[in-house]
Design an enzyme around this catalytic site. Sequence first.
Site, PDB file in Angstrom:
ATOM      1  N   LYS A  63       0.842  -1.207   0.000  1.00 50.75           N
ATOM      2  CA  LYS A  63       0.000   0.000   0.000  1.00 50.75           C
ATOM      3  C   LYS A  63       0.875   1.254   0.000  1.00 50.75           C
ATOM      4  CE  LYS A  63      -2.649   2.724   3.340  1.00 50.75           C
ATOM      5  NZ  LYS A  63      -3.701   3.292   2.486  1.00 50.75           N
ATOM      6  N   ARG A  66      -6.532   0.709  -0.569  1.00 48.53           N
ATOM      7  CA  ARG A  66      -7.421   0.949   0.570  1.00 48.53           C
ATOM      8  C   ARG A  66      -7.471  -0.291   1.457  1.00 48.53           C
ATOM      9  NH1 ARG A  66      -9.835   3.645   4.578  1.00 48.53           N
ATOM     10  NH2 ARG A  66     -12.084   3.358   4.746  1.00 48.53           N
ATOM     11  N   GLU A 109     -23.689  -6.865   1.272  1.00 46.13           N
ATOM     12  CA  GLU A 109     -22.487  -7.679   1.382  1.00 46.13           C
ATOM     13  C   GLU A 109     -22.729  -9.124   1.823  1.00 46.13           C
ATOM     14  OE1 GLU A 109     -18.487  -6.983   3.820  1.00 46.13           O
ATOM     15  OE2 GLU A 109     -18.991  -5.493   2.319  1.00 46.13           O
ATOM     16  N   HIS A 133     -26.909   5.759   2.985  1.00 50.25           N
ATOM     17  CA  HIS A 133     -26.005   5.762   1.826  1.00 50.25           C
ATOM     18  C   HIS A 133     -25.562   4.345   1.534  1.00 50.25           C
ATOM     19  CE1 HIS A 133     -22.781   6.698  -0.929  1.00 50.25           C
ATOM     20  NE2 HIS A 133     -21.938   6.039  -0.158  1.00 50.25           N
ATOM     21  N   CYS A 151     -23.038   1.929  -1.391  1.00 55.55           N
ATOM     22  CA  CYS A 151     -22.040   2.090  -2.448  1.00 55.55           C
ATOM     23  C   CYS A 151     -21.468   0.770  -2.938  1.00 55.55           C
ATOM     24  CB  CYS A 151     -20.896   2.996  -1.979  1.00 55.55           C
ATOM     25  SG  CYS A 151     -20.043   2.431  -0.503  1.00 55.55           S
ATOM     26  N   GLU A 158     -23.861   5.189  -4.653  1.00 57.08           N
ATOM     27  CA  GLU A 158     -22.755   5.260  -5.596  1.00 57.08           C
ATOM     28  C   GLU A 158     -23.332   4.953  -6.964  1.00 57.08           C
ATOM     29  OE1 GLU A 158     -20.442   3.711  -8.542  1.00 57.08           O
ATOM     30  OE2 GLU A 158     -21.471   2.242  -7.279  1.00 57.08           O
ATOM     31  N   HIS A 203     -13.334   7.858  -5.893  1.00 50.92           N
ATOM     32  CA  HIS A 203     -12.206   6.945  -5.774  1.00 50.92           C
ATOM     33  C   HIS A 203     -11.159   7.191  -6.857  1.00 50.92           C
ATOM     34  CE1 HIS A 203     -15.175   4.891  -3.257  1.00 50.92           C
ATOM     35  NE2 HIS A 203     -14.128   4.435  -2.617  1.00 50.92           N
TER      36      HIS A 203
END
Length: 754
Positions: free
Chosen positions: A18, A514, A604, A641, A643, A665, A694
Amino acid sequence: MKTSIVGFPRVGELRELKFATEKYFRKEITAEELEKKGKELRTKHWQLLVDQGIDFIPSGDFSFFDATLDTAVLLNIVPEKYQALQLSPLETYFALARGYQGEAGDVTALAMKKWFNTNYHYMVPEIDDETELKLVGDKLFTNFNEAKAAGIITRPTIIGPFTLLKLATYHGSKQADDFYEAAIAAYAQIFDQLAELGCEWLQIDEPALVLDLSPAEVQQFKGLYQTLLAKKGNLNILVQTYFGDVRDAYQELIALPFDGIGLDFVEGRKTVELLQEYGFPNDKLLFAGVVNGKNIWKNNYQETLTLLEKIQSFGDIVLNTSCSLLHVPFTLANESVLAKEVTDHFAFAVEKLAELNDLKKIVTDKEGNQRLLDTNIALFGQQRFSRNEQVAKQVEALSEKDFVRQPALSERAIVQKDKLKLPILPTTTIGSFPQTKEVKQNRAKFKKGEISETEYTIFNQEKIAECITFQEKIGLDVLVHGEFERNDMVEYFGESLAGYLFTEKAWVQSYGTRCVKPPIIWGDVSRSNPITVAYSKYAQTLTEKPMKGMLTGPVTILNWSFPREDISLRESTLQLALAIQEEVLDLEANGIEIIQIDEAALREKLPLRQTDWHSEYLDWAIPAFRLVHSKVRPTTQIHTHMCYSEFADIIQDIDNMDADVISFEASRSNLDILDALKAIDFQTQVGPGVYDIHSPRVPSIEEIEATIHNILNKLPIEKIWVNPDCGLKTRGVPETEASLKNLVLAAKKVRGGI
């Protein structure tokens, strides 16, 4: 008996990849230096797997951004607009992943979606009628040769053609099966090149086999591999599945001439049943996914041994992880704060390697390794924690009325319009503002005890004041306080919830560079004290405009934590919902009239098979959200929200969440969700994201204006909000300020033209 893993974390033990990649983005290191760091990590990880006694060691699972993107680039699935930039291969790769804005041109990034039922995000390949699918890259081969040069023979791994083409988006008349012939030729070429290099096994990942498949799709898979496997020569092919069972294609799968088949025995509810009903060929290796690759709890050896006894009669077994270890932290070795009595119950990626070895030893020589089994049995015989009886009673006492808000949405919209007096096309942001180095340093100093709580708070209040001044200056209609006090949208809340534990270095890759550090639900959950009230209340004193209270919803908190395995997900979520409900009511009592309860991860844990959606998930996940806001006043406006998931197929359920405003999103998916909203006459006010946060590129006023008009072509203006597609935490300050200025100006231009 041998051991195997599907894949390994690639960001490094301490997120080395990262930090190196972000340095490359900032032009602080060269492409050569980044490649060098990648090679160092790959070699280190391969040697670690050797030292841990893993027999089948994967290569090719390492990526600078995403494995699906790697496969697309390997096979020349690169849209013309990116090729036209004429950048270097690495720069083109990152343009696909992050977008590009510079001298060579201006392009947005590929769409990004959740990888099946995980919190990992993959880049969606784009295919048009002119795409020439062919082998053009060498990553798979160079990685294999690197390992071979280090004395390690690996098993290369690649996303399979069926899954790759099923997940891709198509711009034109051609669809997946139009590219099968080219895919067969490309993969056959891969077979040949690997065989020439001395490769013995190739792992082809086909997780799409665990989805609902029509008979036609099963036949497509069968036809694709009948032709492809005829070209494998002496190369052994392992087809690897994960995240569920392969009930729709099992019989066809075992009849094909694969040399190994990887099945998930953790999430695959019918996997054992399939073996018992249809058997397993004795000429193939069964790669049995018995060690959970998605959760951090230690394996119960006795349960796993019982499972293995059921399936060993079907032939030779390789002990395997249920999926890639990409989805768990690297190692427990860096956790110094949690007590040993706690960490004894956990296994991160490195520890799961040890579990595979333990199981191998016990199975092959139980008498000689009885101590390993006895120690594990004793661990699972312990009582981990004391139940919170008050929380249990609260959950048990819930009735239907606790999940229903009054009055109805249409009536609330009228009173809220009168109360808030917002213009048409109100502008706002999703919540967070950039977390600069100074913001992170302030939080780190406070956690280390280097500054007092007063000093810490004053700094945050100054940042909040700056943030509000900026928002008022550019003309946003509904403001946020910026969330400068928050490390992560789940961890921050978990720190004020009893029943949660936190790690120091247990990072997991979410996408690209991320990484997140999911907290662990250890026991029963309740709110210890107010979480967000003080900063939200302070922020509201600085402005006459509405200030949004910013919360994370119970389903997302659960889905972005490592959940318990001793109670149901439903019970854990209802505990969280009651805790967040207290916070909602506290915000309302302190004068906050708009409260956003984010459910970014709603989809998810949605079962991958549609037949299970409601009974196993939506029938409690949607009510859990309603429970959080069911007691607020009609004048309090509730936002949520969501996304980076495909929401179109559950859009009616989302409407049933009974929020007043939902932001989605939408920019990376080209506003695809608008058709679904229109089709069901979506009742909730909606804010489809008008630009991609992003990516570092700054959208122009004209670009955002055109996006707003596209939205208005499909949805009524009185229901539309204008906002970015996600929080701004990961962006830099200059690009954030420029983008938001353009957003407000675009909204004003559209208002003026109506």
